[in-house]
Design an enzyme around this catalytic site. Sequence first.
Site, PDB file in Angstrom:
ATOM      1  N   ASP A  49      -5.082  -4.403  -1.267  1.00 21.69           N
ATOM      2  CA  ASP A  49      -5.384  -3.161  -1.557  1.00 21.69           C
ATOM      3  C   ASP A  49      -6.533  -2.409  -0.853  1.00 21.69           C
ATOM      4  O   ASP A  49      -7.601  -2.791  -1.061  1.00 21.69           O
ATOM      5  CB  ASP A  49      -5.804  -3.011  -2.991  1.00 21.69           C
ATOM      6  CG  ASP A  49      -5.938  -1.646  -3.588  1.00 21.69           C
ATOM      7  OD1 ASP A  49      -5.513  -0.714  -2.702  1.00 21.69           O
ATOM      8  OD2 ASP A  49      -6.603  -1.487  -4.922  1.00 21.69           O
ATOM      9  N   ASP A  66      -8.533   0.683  -0.395  1.00 26.89           N
ATOM     10  CA  ASP A  66      -8.929   1.731  -1.128  1.00 26.89           C
ATOM     11  C   ASP A  66     -10.117   2.385  -0.385  1.00 26.89           C
ATOM     12  O   ASP A  66     -11.223   2.148  -0.738  1.00 26.89           O
ATOM     13  CB  ASP A  66      -9.406   1.428  -2.401  1.00 26.89           C
ATOM     14  CG  ASP A  66      -9.659   2.501  -3.202  1.00 26.89           C
ATOM     15  OD1 ASP A  66      -9.152   4.014  -3.097  1.00 26.89           O
ATOM     16  OD2 ASP A  66     -10.135   2.331  -4.519  1.00 26.89           O
ATOM     17  N   ASP A 109      -9.930  -3.949  -1.707  1.00 26.71           N
ATOM     18  CA  ASP A 109     -10.499  -4.420  -3.211  1.00 26.71           C
ATOM     19  C   ASP A 109     -10.215  -5.904  -3.368  1.00 26.71           C
ATOM     20  O   ASP A 109      -9.177  -6.249  -3.532  1.00 26.71           O
ATOM     21  CB  ASP A 109      -9.677  -3.615  -4.247  1.00 26.71           C
ATOM     22  CG  ASP A 109      -9.815  -3.814  -5.979  1.00 26.71           C
ATOM     23  OD1 ASP A 109     -10.715  -4.808  -5.903  1.00 26.71           O
ATOM     24  OD2 ASP A 109      -9.671  -2.727  -6.552  1.00 26.71           O
TER      25      ASP A 109
END
Length: 363
Positions: free
Chosen positions: A105, A107, A265
């Site tokens: 992830d 981000d 993440d």
Amino acid sequence: MTDNPADNKVFNEVSSLYKQYFDYAINVRKWLEIPDDLPHREIGYGMLKKVDNRNMSFNTNGEYLAWVLKESPFHLYKSLSYMEYPDVVGGAAKKGLIKREVAFDIDTHKTEKCTHDDSWICEECLGEARNQVLILIEDFLFPDFGLSEKDLKIVFTGNRGYHIYLKPEDTKKIGDTKLLEKIEKWEKNERRYFIEYILGKNLNLRNMGSRWKNILIREFKKNKISTKKFEKTSDWKTEIDTRKDNVRREIYETIGKVKSRLELDEKVMDDDIRLLRTIGSLHGYTGLMVKEITYSSLKSNQFDPLNHGVFSKFHKIMYNVNIKQEIDPLTLKGDTFDHKSTEIPASYLLFLFGHGIDFEILE
């Protein structure tokens, strides 16, 4: 907005738009992802909060799709893990983990070039998210793990990020075991080692591995740092210590910058029962689509989140509004809106609602 969302005109209109979207996404375009082996996957959702409820499961695809059509959640998730008892409350131990998808992830936060509030988005921060995906893929996943475009599933999250799933084809094997089966059986500590390697947390300057060595030598050359001796040795610590103070400082600063390039993440890799957004849903904070894209479209910069991430039908439904607070501009499908805008499309209305902006819909 009133204390009871059900009494609020804006909330009711937003709910109606989400229902329209899911009806089209499910019944017309078949966009909504149905997680593999659905009965063993945990489902979560959110309305006014990011996650209002989880520990849900469905036995059939029809049951799941009927629920989504009925509830039309603003945020929709599925578990990365496959579980014996996905609807049981109490964490991984009680749910009975079978295997787990491996996904990253990315981000990103606002960049130095962004001029907006921290929660807003623009081409600059979205471009930074794209760049980080390419770094992850081209510096690590392709060369280190022998993966190709066909082995990855890349998903725009609907906000400032991307999910990258590892889905090696059946031809990829370790011995007689398919690579996909191998990595989906990884324990938490194996996934942790994987992401820490990519983030450079395991970097040992006294025994440099070839991948990180090549990456850093490339960056040293950009900064005009002599690399000949670094190319010939794995003991970089000893070599760095021979350099002058200012050069040594520059070397460590360069290494630090390279190690911090990726905003991953880590919990998404670490957490046994992590939820990720369902492909084909909408992101409740932006109203943008959670959309699968190709590596080639990302590489060639053909995918534009603020254009291709917008549900086109919602850019044609217009509202007269009164925006009651000053906000930064946002460009969707080439049209720019801000607090002075009095006629806006549903696509922008969803963004305002998701960001908690004070506005009213006029007759």
